[in-house]
Design an enzyme around this catalytic site. Sequence first.
Site, PDB file in Angstrom:
ATOM      1  N   ASN A 280      17.573  -7.234   9.964  1.00  0.00           N
ATOM      2  CA  ASN A 280      16.149  -7.500   9.796  1.00  0.00           C
ATOM      3  C   ASN A 280      15.762  -7.300   8.338  1.00  0.00           C
ATOM      4  OD1 ASN A 280      13.363  -7.592   9.863  1.00  0.00           O
ATOM      5  ND2 ASN A 280      13.110  -5.863  11.256  1.00  0.00           N
TER       6      ASN A 280
ATOM      7  N   ALA B  51       0.805  -1.223   0.000  1.00  0.00           N
ATOM      8  CA  ALA B  51       0.000   0.000   0.000  1.00  0.00           C
ATOM      9  C   ALA B  51       0.835   1.268   0.000  1.00  0.00           C
ATOM     10  CB  ALA B  51      -0.927   0.002   1.227  1.00  0.00           C
ATOM     11  N   GLY B  52       2.151   1.148   0.035  1.00  0.00           N
ATOM     12  CA  GLY B  52       3.004   2.328   0.143  1.00  0.00           C
ATOM     13  C   GLY B  52       2.950   3.229  -1.079  1.00  0.00           C
TER      14      GLY B  52
ATOM     15  N   HIS C 160      16.409   7.812 -33.006  1.00  0.00           N
ATOM     16  CA  HIS C 160      17.624   7.331 -33.653  1.00  0.00           C
ATOM     17  C   HIS C 160      18.856   8.125 -33.210  1.00  0.00           C
ATOM     18  CE1 HIS C 160      15.573  10.260 -36.223  1.00  0.00           C
ATOM     19  NE2 HIS C 160      16.756  10.622 -36.671  1.00  0.00           N
TER      20      HIS C 160
ATOM     21  N   GLY D 218       2.290   3.486   8.545  1.00  0.00           N
ATOM     22  CA  GLY D 218       3.316   2.551   8.958  1.00  0.00           C
ATOM     23  C   GLY D 218       2.970   1.099   8.704  1.00  0.00           C
TER      24      GLY D 218
END
Length: 399
Positions: free
Chosen positions: A160, A8-9, A314, A83
């Site tokens: 972590n 959801a960030g 190009h 958060g």
Amino acid sequence: MQAVILAAGRGTRMGPLTETMPKPMLPVADAPLVEHVADAAVEAGADELVVTVGQGAERIRAHFGATYRGVPVQFAVQRSQRGTADALAAAADHIDDAFAVLNGDSLYRGADLARLFESTPQIGAFRVDDPSQYGVLTVDGDVVTGVQEKPANPATNLVNAGVYSFPAETVDLLDVPESERGERELTDVLERVMDRADLGYAILEEWMDVGRPWELLEANERRLPGDGDPQAQDGDTAEGVHPDATISGDVVIEDGATVGPGVVIEGPVLLRSGCSVGPNAYVRGATLIGEGARVGHAVEIKNSVLMADATVGHLSYVGDSVLGRSVNLGAGTNVANLRHDGGSVRATVKGDRVSTGRRKFGVVLGPGVKTGIQTGINAGVTLSAGARTEPGEMIRRDR
């Protein structure tokens, strides 16, 4: 085991690429980033996926549907960005068994997650050379005794990795107070978990947080050319590939892609459906050419990501760069991608100039950027969505 994927960030560190696309849907080889997370979870044995969504929710819902690889998928909405603990709390009503928590913007391996899924509670740990920039695990044998945030003298080199397995009752522990940065953090939930039971850890062989544009580039370097069977490799000719093209290395050319005469492609490279390359173009390094993208005559693309419908006119050069959707580079546009003093290229993240850690890094072009002919763009420059340059300009600063 259920697997909760936090997707959801807003992805502000990935700007401007996320101005029109949710970060979990950014392309990594042949799939969005969040699909790689789902793949790892399913391969590890997840029997249900719960995806928390926010910005771009409908796009993520439409991508997965009600099932993915035979596994049921549910969605939970995080109404505001408060958060990781808040994101998990948004999914609490869907959790009725032991569950894992995975970030929707990280790369994992299914075999690693399978070990994490074997028991609860556990945390995914990853060994790094410099743990001082991470949350560092302190351990006693097989038990985690604490997590120290960015310690000056780390107790271990285990950090972590932001992936966990929890017993079902952990949902009762999610109402933690806001941290100093105004968010409800899963690391605070860990403290409550450790008060109730021994927290184990599973060491991951692969983990990568994909939070900034150069990390998206690295994620593609790791995953290209994709999971599909190569349609043109080591000189083989596939439909849509001109017989005068030269293909070598690990190259996937999807149905509907075209490769013109005189083109040289050196894998790992993935050409998505509907894209076109050449004539006389050179594509090398870990490169993704997205759906409908166009690479013109005598263009060189090296180790880059071109998102859907991007066009490189190009006589242009693009190296170690990320081009957003519908970017259009005028003829003769050239990107600088190398620091000759041996230092790392710096780029802007949320208004701050930071090191990319890469001696070679080009540019980040937001969706809809257009350059005039013969534009030059310096290494580490970011152009926001819809930015324009004049013919012959030299761009040395973000725009």
